[in-house]
Design a protein around this motif. Structure first.
Motif, PDB file in Angstrom:
ATOM      1  N   ARG A   7      10.750  -4.061 -11.589  1.00  0.00           N
ATOM      2  CA  ARG A   7      11.692  -3.918 -10.471  1.00  0.00           C
ATOM      3  C   ARG A   7      12.444  -5.242 -10.322  1.00  0.00           C
ATOM      4  N   PRO A   8      13.740  -5.185 -10.111  1.00  0.00           N
ATOM      5  CA  PRO A   8      14.523  -6.427 -10.061  1.00  0.00           C
ATOM      6  C   PRO A   8      14.133  -7.374  -8.918  1.00  0.00           C
ATOM      7  N   ALA A  37       0.811  -1.220   0.000  1.00  0.00           N
ATOM      8  CA  ALA A  37       0.000   0.000   0.000  1.00  0.00           C
ATOM      9  C   ALA A  37       0.844   1.270   0.000  1.00  0.00           C
ATOM     10  N   ASP A  38       2.067   1.196   0.548  1.00  0.00           N
ATOM     11  CA  ASP A  38       2.936   2.376   0.580  1.00  0.00           C
ATOM     12  C   ASP A  38       3.795   2.505  -0.679  1.00  0.00           C
ATOM     13  N   GLY A  39       3.584   1.615  -1.661  1.00  0.00           N
ATOM     14  CA  GLY A  39       4.330   1.665  -2.914  1.00  0.00           C
ATOM     15  C   GLY A  39       5.614   0.862  -2.907  1.00  0.00           C
ATOM     16  N   SER A  40       5.987   0.317  -1.757  1.00  0.00           N
ATOM     17  CA  SER A  40       7.194  -0.509  -1.682  1.00  0.00           C
ATOM     18  C   SER A  40       6.907  -1.910  -2.220  1.00  0.00           C
ATOM     19  N   SER A  41       7.963  -2.643  -2.511  1.00  0.00           N
ATOM     20  CA  SER A  41       7.812  -4.012  -2.999  1.00  0.00           C
ATOM     21  C   SER A  41       7.596  -4.971  -1.836  1.00  0.00           C
ATOM     22  N   THR A  42       6.787  -5.983  -2.071  1.00  0.00           N
ATOM     23  CA  THR A  42       6.562  -7.030  -1.076  1.00  0.00           C
ATOM     24  C   THR A  42       7.846  -7.825  -0.897  1.00  0.00           C
ATOM     25  N   VAL A  43       8.247  -8.010   0.354  1.00  0.00           N
ATOM     26  CA  VAL A  43       9.441  -8.791   0.667  1.00  0.00           C
ATOM     27  C   VAL A  43       9.030 -10.252   0.806  1.00  0.00           C
ATOM     28  N   GLY A  44       9.836 -11.141   0.245  1.00  0.00           N
ATOM     29  CA  GLY A  44       9.566 -12.566   0.407  1.00  0.00           C
ATOM     30  C   GLY A  44       9.795 -13.332  -0.872  1.00  0.00           C
ATOM     31  N   ARG A  52       0.457 -11.610  -2.590  1.00  0.00           N
ATOM     32  CA  ARG A  52       0.199 -10.162  -2.590  1.00  0.00           C
ATOM     33  C   ARG A  52      -0.441  -9.735  -3.911  1.00  0.00           C
ATOM     34  N   CYS A  53       0.070 -10.243  -5.022  1.00  0.00           N
ATOM     35  CA  CYS A  53      -0.520  -9.933  -6.329  1.00  0.00           C
ATOM     36  C   CYS A  53      -1.994 -10.346  -6.361  1.00  0.00           C
ATOM     37  N   LEU A  54      -2.289 -11.511  -5.839  1.00  0.00           N
ATOM     38  CA  LEU A  54      -3.660 -12.022  -5.836  1.00  0.00           C
ATOM     39  C   LEU A  54      -4.561 -11.207  -4.911  1.00  0.00           C
TER      40      LEU A  54
END
Length: 143
Positions: free
Chosen positions: A126-127, A51-58, A66-68
C-alpha cells in the motif's frame, strides 16, 4: 498435531501451529501471520494494519510501533514473547525514516538485541505504508 508425509512417505506427527491477524491479504494470498514448528516461530512481514484492516495513520515511527505490536501479538498467540526474538528484518521506503523505525525497534528489543537488518525498498503493497517488519524467534526452556 497434524500428520504429514516425510520424503520417504511415512506419516510423521507435526507440531506446526499457525496464527492469523487482521491482514486482509492472509486468506487471499495464502499465508499465515506466524508459524511455529517446535521451538521456532517465524513471523511474516508485518505492515502497519489496524484491527479493522485499515492502514495505521502516522509517521514511520508510529507505523513501526504498530508492526511491532502485531509481531508481539503473534508471538504471544504461539506461546512466546519479544525476548525470544533472535532476528528481525525492517523494510523501509525512505532512508530518512531509519532513525524513527530504529528507535521503535529499540524500544521493543533494546535489551534483547536480536540480529537485525534494515533495508530500503522502492515500495510496499500500500502506498501509505512506510515500513514492514518481520521476526524470527526461538523459544528456549525457561527455568
Amino acid at each position: 498435531m497434524t500428520p504429514t508425509r516425510s520424503r520417504r512417505s511415512a506419516v510423521v506427527e507435526s507440531s506446526r501451529q499457525t496464527h492469523s491477524s487482521a491482514s486482509p491479504f492472509e486468506p487471499v494470498y495464502g499465508y499465515s501471520r506466524a508459524v511455529r514448528v517446535g521451538n521456532r516461530i517465524d513471523v511474516a512481514g508485518c505492515a502497519p494494519i489496524e484491527a479493522d484492516g485499515s492502514s495505521t495513520v502516522g509517521d514511520a515511527g508510529v507505523q513501526a510501533a504498530r508492526c511491532l505490536t502485531i509481531i508481539s501479538e503473534a508471538l504471544a498467540a504461539l506461546g512466546s514473547h519479544p525476548a525470544d526474538v533472535v532476528r528481525t528484518r525492517m523494510y523501509i521506503t525512505d532512508p530518512g525514516d531509519a532513525e524513527l523505525v530504529g528507535r521503535a525497534h529499540g524500544a521493543m528489543f533494546g535489551n534483547v538485541r536480536p540480529a537485525a537488518t534494515m533495508v530500503v525498498v522502492s515500495a510496499l503493497l500500500r502506498p501509505e505504508w512506510k515500513v514492514e517488519i518481520e521476526a524470527e524467534a526461538i523459544i528456549e526452556k525457561r527455568a
